[in-house]
Write a protein that holds these residues in place. Structure first.
Motif, PDB file in Angstrom:
ATOM      1  N   TYR A  30       0.826  -1.211   0.000  1.00 19.83           N
ATOM      2  CA  TYR A  30       0.000   0.000   0.000  1.00 19.83           C
ATOM      3  C   TYR A  30       0.861   1.262   0.000  1.00 19.83           C
ATOM      4  O   TYR A  30       0.402   2.324  -0.440  1.00 19.83           O
ATOM      5  N   GLY A  31       2.087   1.158   0.497  1.00 21.75           N
ATOM      6  CA  GLY A  31       2.958   2.324   0.543  1.00 21.75           C
ATOM      7  C   GLY A  31       3.362   2.845  -0.816  1.00 21.75           C
ATOM      8  O   GLY A  31       3.859   3.973  -0.920  1.00 21.75           O
ATOM      9  N   PHE A  32       3.143   2.061  -1.850  1.00 23.98           N
ATOM     10  CA  PHE A  32       3.461   2.498  -3.212  1.00 23.98           C
ATOM     11  C   PHE A  32       2.280   3.200  -3.888  1.00 23.98           C
ATOM     12  O   PHE A  32       2.365   3.555  -5.065  1.00 23.98           O
ATOM     13  N   LEU A  47       7.906   5.317  -5.309  1.00 24.73           N
ATOM     14  CA  LEU A  47       8.672   5.609  -4.093  1.00 24.73           C
ATOM     15  C   LEU A  47       8.444   7.031  -3.578  1.00 24.73           C
ATOM     16  O   LEU A  47       9.151   7.462  -2.661  1.00 24.73           O
ATOM     17  N   ASN A  48       7.464   7.728  -4.121  1.00 22.49           N
ATOM     18  CA  ASN A  48       7.246   9.110  -3.718  1.00 22.49           C
ATOM     19  C   ASN A  48       6.886   9.235  -2.242  1.00 22.49           C
ATOM     20  O   ASN A  48       7.303  10.192  -1.568  1.00 22.49           O
ATOM     21  N   ASN A  49       6.070   8.292  -1.748  1.00 25.40           N
ATOM     22  CA  ASN A  49       5.713   8.331  -0.329  1.00 25.40           C
ATOM     23  C   ASN A  49       6.958   8.218   0.547  1.00 25.40           C
ATOM     24  O   ASN A  49       7.106   8.944   1.538  1.00 25.40           O
ATOM     25  N   TYR A  50       7.840   7.306   0.183  1.00 22.54           N
ATOM     26  CA  TYR A  50       9.047   7.096   0.981  1.00 22.54           C
ATOM     27  C   TYR A  50      10.000   8.286   0.860  1.00 22.54           C
ATOM     28  O   TYR A  50      10.659   8.666   1.831  1.00 22.54           O
ATOM     29  N   THR A  55      12.287  13.291   3.495  1.00 22.41           N
ATOM     30  CA  THR A  55      12.582  14.717   3.312  1.00 22.41           C
ATOM     31  C   THR A  55      11.667  15.616   4.134  1.00 22.41           C
ATOM     32  O   THR A  55      11.899  16.836   4.177  1.00 22.41           O
ATOM     33  N   ASP A  56      10.669  15.059   4.771  1.00 26.04           N
ATOM     34  CA  ASP A  56       9.719  15.842   5.555  1.00 26.04           C
ATOM     35  C   ASP A  56      10.374  16.266   6.873  1.00 26.04           C
ATOM     36  O   ASP A  56      10.818  15.427   7.661  1.00 26.04           O
ATOM     37  N   ALA A 262       3.378   3.593   4.352  1.00 24.57           N
ATOM     38  CA  ALA A 262       4.801   3.804   4.084  1.00 24.57           C
ATOM     39  C   ALA A 262       5.540   4.208   5.355  1.00 24.57           C
ATOM     40  O   ALA A 262       6.666   3.746   5.602  1.00 24.57           O
ATOM     41  N   VAL A 263       4.920   5.041   6.188  1.00 18.43           N
ATOM     42  CA  VAL A 263       5.536   5.422   7.470  1.00 18.43           C
ATOM     43  C   VAL A 263       5.697   4.193   8.353  1.00 18.43           C
ATOM     44  O   VAL A 263       6.726   4.026   9.021  1.00 18.43           O
ATOM     45  N   ALA A 264       4.687   3.327   8.368  1.00 22.96           N
ATOM     46  CA  ALA A 264       4.774   2.102   9.164  1.00 22.96           C
ATOM     47  C   ALA A 264       5.935   1.229   8.710  1.00 22.96           C
ATOM     48  O   ALA A 264       6.647   0.636   9.533  1.00 22.96           O
ATOM     49  N   VAL A 265       6.141   1.146   7.404  1.00 21.79           N
ATOM     50  CA  VAL A 265       7.252   0.355   6.879  1.00 21.79           C
ATOM     51  C   VAL A 265       8.592   0.966   7.285  1.00 21.79           C
ATOM     52  O   VAL A 265       9.527   0.254   7.675  1.00 21.79           O
ATOM     53  N   VAL A 266       8.689   2.282   7.213  1.00 27.35           N
ATOM     54  CA  VAL A 266       9.933   2.955   7.621  1.00 27.35           C
ATOM     55  C   VAL A 266      10.204   2.707   9.101  1.00 27.35           C
ATOM     56  O   VAL A 266      11.343   2.430   9.503  1.00 27.35           O
TER      57      VAL A 266
END
Length: 297
Positions: A30-32, A47-50, A55-56, A262-266
């Motif tokens: 889902y992060g993609f 990979l924009n979410n990641y 960079t946030d 994506a945050v959860a994956v990071v």
């Protein structure tokens, strides 16, 4: 032997795959996408979410908060837990009662702890009221909203909540140290502090390292107390927001479940890397010899 291993470990492996590996893989999938939580994800963003996460500046800030909580947890709870464990390992009056009272906060649910402390630390709460009655009104402060104080208030609550678990672990480690070693050192003329420094603390090392590992992982995944006391919005301005709070605010609350995934994956990757590095460089001495070429001994 292989059949027995498969039968005994099979259910645990199935549970691990179903409730750990599969959710992580699904979150990575889902992060993609730019996904709003319903229907099939179709808005592919790659990979924009990641890239946005890394960079946030808001994510960098919450990552700093997690790192600060991690360091302070080790620096505050560790020495305090060892000191209390050494004290409670002595034959003193009321030792059992003191042990229970220290451990009680750990078994109280986070909801009760968070609600209770949030009420006491309000501007018109019990803490400021007590300071006023003691003639220390000049010490009254905005404990929950002042960014200079909120993180320390959070650390005080975390230490109060989890110090009991650390003390119990240290006491268990102390019980495994043979008394004959201390008695022999006393006969040789060693002082109490020499015995603790040269014998007790080195032998307590494996317990300390295991506790530190659990504390590190807990600090990286801290969510409940911050969410209950500050909420997902106030925590940002108060300087207590964490990666998990960021995940909920930017994912579920914002309706962008793809970004939240994506945050959860990071978060998972950060915790995994830290765990692997800790096991490789810190727990290596404790794990060495646990597995041999002929099997587990």
């Amino acid at each position: 032997m292989r059949f027995e291993i498969a039968v005994l470990s099979g259910p645990a492996i199935i549970m691990f795959l179903a409730f750990v590996i599969f959710p992580v893989a699904l979150a990575a999938y889902y992060g993609f996408y730019r996904w709003h939580g319903y229907g099939a994800p179709t808005a592919w963003v790659g990979l924009n979410n990641y890239k946005l996460i890394l960079t946030d500046s808001a994510f960098q800030q919450v990552l700093w908060h997690n790192g600060l909580i991690l360091v302070l947890s080790l620096a505050v709870q560790g020495p305090l837990a060892i000191t209390l464990a050494l004290l409670l390992n002595q034959k003193i009056r009321g030792r059992s009662f003191i042990r229970v009272m220290i451990f009680v906060p750990y078994v109280i649910s986070e909801v009760i702890v968070g609600t209770g402390w949030s009420l006491m630390l309000q501007s018109n709460g019990a803490v400021n009221d007590l300071l006023q009655h003691l003639g220390l009104g000049f010490l009254q402060a905005q404990w929950l909203s002042d960014p200079k104080l909120a993180i320390w208030a959070l650390m005080a609550i975390i230490s109060w909540k989890y110090i009991g678990f650390a003390v119990i672990l240290m006491l268990a480690g102390l019980q495994s140290i043979p008394e004959e070693l201390s008695e022999a050192a006393q006969i040789d003329g060693a002082s109490y502090w020499q015995i603790q420094r040269r014998i007790t603390l080195p032998l307590l090392g494996p317990t300390i390292r295991i506790w530190a590992f659990l504390s590190i992982i807990g600090s990286l995944q801290l969510f409940d107390l911050v969410y209950i006391i500050w909420g997902q919005y106030v925590s940002g301005t108060a300087g207590t927001s964490t990666m998990a709070i960021y995940m909920v605010a930017q994912g579920r609350s914002a309706g962008n479940y793809g970004y939240g995934s994506a945050v959860a994956v990071v978060m998972f990757l950060i915790s995994l890397i830290v765990a692997l590095l800790y096991q490789r460089f810190v727990l290596r001495r404790d794990l060495r010899g646990a597995v041999t070429e002929g099997g587990v001994r």
